[in-house]
Design an enzyme around this catalytic site. Sequence first.
Site, short mmCIF file in Angstrom:
data_model
loop_
_atom_site.label_atom_id
_atom_site.label_comp_id
_atom_site.label_asym_id
_atom_site.label_seq_id
_atom_site.Cartn_x
_atom_site.Cartn_y
_atom_site.Cartn_z
N LEU A 66 1.04 -1.05 -0.38
CA LEU A 66 -0.04 -0.19 0.13
C LEU A 66 0.78 1.03 0.01
CD1 LEU A 66 -2.07 -1.70 2.29
CD2 LEU A 66 -2.86 -1.42 0.34
N LYS A 172 15.48 -0.15 3.64
CA LYS A 172 14.67 0.59 2.64
C LYS A 172 15.37 2.12 2.68
CE LYS A 172 12.41 1.24 -0.61
NZ LYS A 172 12.83 0.72 -1.96
N LYS A 247 8.75 11.43 -0.22
CA LYS A 247 8.11 10.43 0.83
C LYS A 247 8.85 9.52 1.38
CE LYS A 247 6.60 6.40 0.94
NZ LYS A 247 5.85 5.01 1.08
P1 NAD Z 1 0.34 2.44 -5.58
O1 NAD Z 1 0.14 3.91 -5.45
O2 NAD Z 1 1.04 1.96 -7.32
O3 NAD Z 1 -0.90 1.51 -5.74
C1 NAD Z 1 -0.90 1.27 -4.68
C2 NAD Z 1 -2.69 0.73 -4.13
O4 NAD Z 1 -3.04 0.35 -2.96
C3 NAD Z 1 -2.96 1.49 -5.75
O5 NAD Z 1 -3.45 -0.12 -6.11
C4 NAD Z 1 -4.89 1.95 -4.68
O6 NAD Z 1 -5.45 1.65 -5.15
C5 NAD Z 1 -4.22 0.61 -3.45
N1 NAD Z 1 -4.95 0.96 -1.81
C6 NAD Z 1 -4.87 1.94 -1.18
N2 NAD Z 1 -5.29 2.29 -0.32
C7 NAD Z 1 -6.77 0.64 -0.26
C8 NAD Z 1 -7.00 0.43 0.35
N3 NAD Z 1 -7.30 1.02 1.81
N4 NAD Z 1 -6.75 -1.43 0.50
C9 NAD Z 1 -6.65 -1.49 -0.33
N5 NAD Z 1 -5.95 -1.38 -1.21
C10 NAD Z 1 -5.26 0.00 -1.51
O7 NAD Z 1 2.13 2.39 -4.90
P2 NAD Z 1 3.31 1.17 -5.56
O8 NAD Z 1 4.27 2.43 -6.81
O9 NAD Z 1 3.00 0.21 -6.43
O10 NAD Z 1 3.70 1.35 -4.10
C11 NAD Z 1 3.69 1.14 -2.81
C12 NAD Z 1 4.28 0.56 -2.13
O11 NAD Z 1 5.27 0.62 -2.32
C13 NAD Z 1 4.70 2.57 -1.14
O12 NAD Z 1 5.07 2.41 0.31
C14 NAD Z 1 5.72 2.83 -2.08
O13 NAD Z 1 7.41 3.78 -0.88
C15 NAD Z 1 7.35 0.89 -1.89
N6 NAD Z 1 7.73 0.70 -3.13
C16 NAD Z 1 7.38 1.44 -4.28
C17 NAD Z 1 8.67 1.00 -5.46
C18 NAD Z 1 8.39 1.67 -7.06
O14 NAD Z 1 8.79 1.75 -8.13
N7 NAD Z 1 6.89 2.10 -7.35
C19 NAD Z 1 9.72 0.58 -5.00
C20 NAD Z 1 9.78 0.43 -3.99
C21 NAD Z 1 9.19 0.69 -3.17
#
Ligand code: NAD
Length: 297
Positions: A66, A172, A247
């Site tokens: 999330l 991380k 963030k």
């Molecule tokens: P994103 O915003 O693309 O995906 C998050 C998903 O969670 C969305 O589909 C949203 O609809 C869903 N969501 C939100 N609240 C919810 C709830 N209460 N119940 C169910 N679903 C819910 O984000 P992302 O890029 O996939 O990143 C997710 C996490 O991973 C973040 O913490 C980010 O910092 C971390 N991260 C991201 C990357 C990257 O390159 N994108 C790399 C490493 C770590």
Amino acid sequence: NFSSVGFIGLGNMGNSMAMNILKKGFKLTVFDINKSAMTNVIEAGGKAAPNVSDVAKNSEIVITMLPANDHVWECYTGKNGLLSTVNKDALLIDSSTIDPLVSQKLSVETLKKGAKFLDGPVSGGVVGARDATLTFMVGGGKQECERAKPILEAMGSRVVHCGDVGMGQVAKLCNNMLLAISMIGVAEAVNLADRLGLDPKVMNSIINTSTGRCWSSEINPPVPGIIDSVPSSNDYKGGFTTSLISKDLGLAQAAATRSNALTPLGSVAQQVYRTIMLHGFGDKDFSSVYQYLRGNK
Ligand code: NAD
């Protein structure tokens, strides 16, 4: 030692991670507040749950992916959250990047229900998620980490046990703070060279065989036209967005304040990325700090 897996949060990262779990033949139940985020996973054999508590009811192991602290806390402890229906002896793994203190509080709440918690944030980005080559930085019990391995290895190529709950997040945050600083450093150096009359591409290649070499100069150079496939060569699209690194820097600063650690460059880096977000770079790769230093050129 488990057959049913749950996955919550099928966004940029989670969607590919869930698909890779299905590919390994696990029975998967998924939930996302955005229904369309689940479509391809359901087509591939996943079962959509009507809510979070239903995922917990149907799973021995649940992974959450999330956006940030509040989403994860609510997903666990909210009225119909995971902890309202979690099975005794279930294992809950949070792979979102959040504050280590929140992970530690989630672990306490999870233990009260007779289940176990691990923090398991990832590095490798959306490409690593797609190709199942993520690195998992895991905090929590060693035994639980071993138990989680088959499922984590379906999504990644490396699982590192970092220590107690929260230490995955610590790993991380510290890595991403350094990454954020090094990208600004490379962009500043290359831009200075350019201003002084040296071709920035030549400068970048000098760095790569000199002592300034790092991931930001070698793998994801901020100067366009050095590597075709990286964001800088594609108008800074794709990659790791400025808003996400901001963030992570915010989390690092909060943790640094709590622990009385001095992080002068981390705090400046946070202000730099927040500034460039105000200038419209929030959705661009964070290497766009180079474009900002050049005055958007
Ligand atoms: P994103 O915003 O693309 O995906 C998050 C998903 O969670 C969305 O589909 C949203 O609809 C869903 N969501 C939100 N609240 C919810 C709830 N209460 N119940 C169910 N679903 C819910 O984000 P992302 O890029 O996939 O990143 C997710 C996490 O991973 C973040 O913490 C980010 O910092 C971390 N991260 C991201 C990357 C990257 O390159 N994108 C790399 C490493 C770590």
